[in-house]
Design an enzyme around this catalytic site. Structure first.
Site, mmCIF file in Angstrom:
data_model
loop_
_atom_site.group_PDB
_atom_site.id
_atom_site.type_symbol
_atom_site.label_atom_id
_atom_site.label_comp_id
_atom_site.label_asym_id
_atom_site.label_seq_id
_atom_site.Cartn_x
_atom_site.Cartn_y
_atom_site.Cartn_z
ATOM 1 N N CYS A 6 0.801 -1.229 0.000
ATOM 2 C CA CYS A 6 0.000 0.000 0.000
ATOM 3 C C CYS A 6 0.831 1.276 0.000
ATOM 4 C CB CYS A 6 -0.969 -0.006 1.175
ATOM 5 S SG CYS A 6 -0.183 -0.049 2.808
ATOM 6 N N HIS A 30 -2.114 0.720 6.957
ATOM 7 C CA HIS A 30 -2.529 0.966 5.572
ATOM 8 C C HIS A 30 -2.458 2.459 5.252
ATOM 9 C CE1 HIS A 30 -4.304 -0.041 1.785
ATOM 10 N NE2 HIS A 30 -5.407 0.639 2.009
ATOM 11 N N ASP A 88 -7.498 4.446 -3.695
ATOM 12 C CA ASP A 88 -6.683 3.414 -3.052
ATOM 13 C C ASP A 88 -6.374 2.330 -4.082
ATOM 14 O OD1 ASP A 88 -5.426 1.598 -1.469
ATOM 15 O OD2 ASP A 88 -7.115 1.217 -0.130
#
Length: 278
Positions: free
Chosen positions: A71, A110, A125
């Site tokens: 991420c 995250h 995202d």
């Protein structure tokens, strides 16, 4: 910005061609192409290799070497590319809910982005291994939004934004995040903690989207999701099987070095003792 951004290399990697005006349409196109072209994978922290978040390192790894990232790499790369295109982008830290119950994971692990366009804000995202987003979501409380075959909902709970996905008749939490922008140093500090966690627990994750199919690897278990069908499960029984999954299913150019196969063996050793969540 302080770090040189190679837009042409990024566009070539994701297959983008068209207007680069900082509009919602451009953002939607880029957001859709990125996770299809660049897989999610955490092989570097699994091997104990440091994850570098400077632009040059991200480009070398993800644009030129055929690798993916996790991420912090995906969303930092996207943030830098969007800022180069004159978008207003903020990075936020998120706590995973998926697989951790309503209280969420014990640590923040995250990173997500919020992009402002013409008075509206959008959650972006491209680096989540769970229900990979292929489009931005409008940051509006309680509004259901369809992305591909999945129905998502963002909710404002106290001072947090929460992302849920609808499975059958139930809503299940994916993650939650504070609307506080994180600095480059903040993200680097969180990244450092997460990479150590992945290494110490021998956690392996990979994800890729391909048209109407989503692939997700957790440990040695491959899950294949197709609309309207139960997930298909496959398991890698040995290092050779894991190598094949990573290369063929997730299209990752596998790293070289003597630390790679021992890292995969650690995953296999840990997998039977670790509970998994569908």
């Amino acid at each position: 910005m302080s770090q040189k951004v190679n837009l042409n290399a990024y566009f070539e990697r994701i297959g983008f061609a068209g207007s680069i005006a900082p509009t919602l349409a451009t953002l939607e196109t880029i957001h859709g192409l990125h996770p299809v072209a660049i897989p999610f994978e955490n092989l570097d922290p699994l091997m104990g290799r440091p994850v570098q978040l400077d632009q040059a390192s991200l480009e070398q790894k993800m644009l030129h070497k055929g690798r993916g990232g996790y991420c912090f790499e995906h969303n930092t790369l996207l943030m830098n590319e969007l800022r180069e295109l004159d978008y207003s982008v903020r990075g936020h830290a998120a706590r995973m809910l998926w697989g951790h119950g309503e209280g969420g994971a014990s640590m923040i692990s995250h990173m997500v982005l919020v992009v402002d366009i013409s008075g509206s804000s959008y959650l972006c995202d491209v680096g989540c291994s769970v229900f990979t987003l292929t489009a931005p979501l409008k940051l509006r409380d309680g509004v259901e939004q369809q992305v591909g075959d999945n129905l998502f909902r963002l909710s404002k709970v106290d001072d947090l934004w929460r992302l849920d996905v609808k499975l059958g008749e139930d809503w299940r939490g994916i993650y939650q995040f504070e609307p506080v922008e994180q600095s480059e140093g903040d993200i680097a500090a969180i990244n450092s903690l997460v990479e150590k966690e992945y290494y110490s627990r021998a956690l392996l994750f990979a994800a890729r989207v391909d048209k109407e199919v989503q692939y997700a690897l957790s440990g040695n278990r491959l899950s294949i999701y197709r609309a309207g069908q139960d997930p298909e499960r496959r398991y890698a029984e040995d290092v050779a099987g894991l190598r094949t999954m990573l290369a063929d299913v997730f299209r990752i150019t596998l790293p070289t070095g003597e630390d790679f196969e021992p890292a995969l063996q650690r995953v296999l050793t840990a997998a039977p003792a670790r509970a998994t969540v569908d």
